[in-house]
Design an enzyme around this catalytic site. Structure first.
Site, PDB file in Angstrom:
ATOM      1  N   ARG A 111      43.098  -3.786  -4.799  1.00  0.00           N
ATOM      2  CA  ARG A 111      44.226  -3.734  -3.863  1.00  0.00           C
ATOM      3  C   ARG A 111      44.564  -2.340  -3.356  1.00  0.00           C
ATOM      4  O   ARG A 111      44.718  -2.142  -2.135  1.00  0.00           O
ATOM      5  CB  ARG A 111      45.476  -4.350  -4.530  1.00  0.00           C
ATOM      6  N   CYS A 144      47.628   0.448  -7.952  1.00  0.00           N
ATOM      7  CA  CYS A 144      47.499  -0.880  -8.553  1.00  0.00           C
ATOM      8  C   CYS A 144      46.981  -0.708  -9.971  1.00  0.00           C
ATOM      9  O   CYS A 144      47.050   0.399 -10.519  1.00  0.00           O
ATOM     10  CB  CYS A 144      46.622  -1.802  -7.710  1.00  0.00           C
ATOM     11  N   ASP A 149      46.860 -10.043  -7.455  1.00  0.00           N
ATOM     12  CA  ASP A 149      45.609  -9.404  -7.870  1.00  0.00           C
ATOM     13  C   ASP A 149      44.444 -10.365  -7.598  1.00  0.00           C
ATOM     14  O   ASP A 149      44.364 -11.438  -8.201  1.00  0.00           O
ATOM     15  CB  ASP A 149      45.696  -9.081  -9.366  1.00  0.00           C
TER      16      ASP A 149
HETATM   17  P1  4NP Z   1      43.220  -4.118  -8.785  1.00  0.00           P
HETATM   18  O1  4NP Z   1      42.423  -5.324  -9.509  1.00  0.00           O
HETATM   19  O2  4NP Z   1      44.346  -3.729  -9.716  1.00  0.00           O
HETATM   20  O3  4NP Z   1      43.710  -4.713  -7.516  1.00  0.00           O
HETATM   21  O4  4NP Z   1      42.214  -2.996  -8.584  1.00  0.00           O
HETATM   22  C1  4NP Z   1      41.864  -5.162 -10.788  1.00  0.00           C
HETATM   23  C2  4NP Z   1      40.598  -4.672 -10.912  1.00  0.00           C
HETATM   24  C3  4NP Z   1      40.025  -4.502 -12.163  1.00  0.00           C
HETATM   25  C4  4NP Z   1      40.744  -4.850 -13.286  1.00  0.00           C
HETATM   26  C5  4NP Z   1      42.030  -5.345 -13.161  1.00  0.00           C
HETATM   27  C6  4NP Z   1      42.596  -5.492 -11.900  1.00  0.00           C
HETATM   28  N1  4NP Z   1      40.149  -4.708 -14.568  1.00  0.00           N
HETATM   29  O5  4NP Z   1      40.828  -5.019 -15.552  1.00  0.00           O
HETATM   30  O6  4NP Z   1      39.000  -4.285 -14.669  1.00  0.00           O
END
Ligand code: 4NP
Length: 159
Positions: free
Chosen positions: A13, A7, A124
């Site tokens: 995720r 991800c 997300d």
């Molecule tokens: P993930 O969610 O892609 O599902 O882990 C996110 C977690 C952190 C960030 C973006 C998406 N971030 O920009 O810090």
């Protein structure tokens, strides 16, 4: 068989997907399955998963607290048999790193396991509420269970 969950942040995720796929493999007694996860955003390098992701998994008796954030690397194309992405941004990020078509043959949207060729996203949940994490968990779980039925058990019979 080696499966990589991808991800953006690798704190929401894909850690949940790693935890769920490991659990599903264990539930089926599939010792030959290796699962890992990674992301493309380095803000949380080396961090444990987001507390809300840990909680969502814990609510389903899965412990992901020991996982640590890492970035996707080109050698992952050589190591893994399946590379599952959560959304189109992840897909494009992986595609930018691919060296050839062979690399991309390993890559698919996780939810295409359940909804073939739909390229649906696991939304997300990072900027949302706890509900988003539960929703993501349930989508991920559905796909992992289906994958186990279609691929892991079939592969086991061949081994
Ligand atoms: P993930 O969610 O892609 O599902 O882990 C996110 C977690 C952190 C960030 C973006 C998406 N971030 O920009 O810090």
């Amino acid at each position: 068989m080696k499966i990589l969950m991808v991800c953006l942040g690798n704190i929401c995720r894909s850690p949940m997907a790693e935890g769920v796929m490991k659990q599903v493999a264990e539930d089926h007694g599939l010792a030959h399955v290796f699962v890992d996860s990674c992301g493309f955003e380095s803000y949380h390098l080396g961090d444990a998963p987001d507390k809300r992701a840990v909680k969502a998994c814990k609510n389903h008796q899965i412990d992901i607290s020991n996982q640590r954030q890492r970035l996707f690397k080109v050698s992952d194309f050589d190591i893994f048999d399946y590379i599952f992405v959560m959304d189109s941004n992840n897909y494009n990020d992986v595609r930018r790193m691919a060296r050839n078509e062979q690399d991309m043959k390993k890559v698919d949207y996780l939810l295409n396991v359940v909804y073939p060729n739909s390229n649906k996203a696991v939304p997300d949940p990072y900027y949302g509420s706890d509900d988003g994490f539960e929703n993501a968990f349930l989508l991920i779980e559905k796909a992992c269970k289906q994958f186990a039925k279609e691929k892991l058990l079939v592969q086991q019979k061949k081994d």
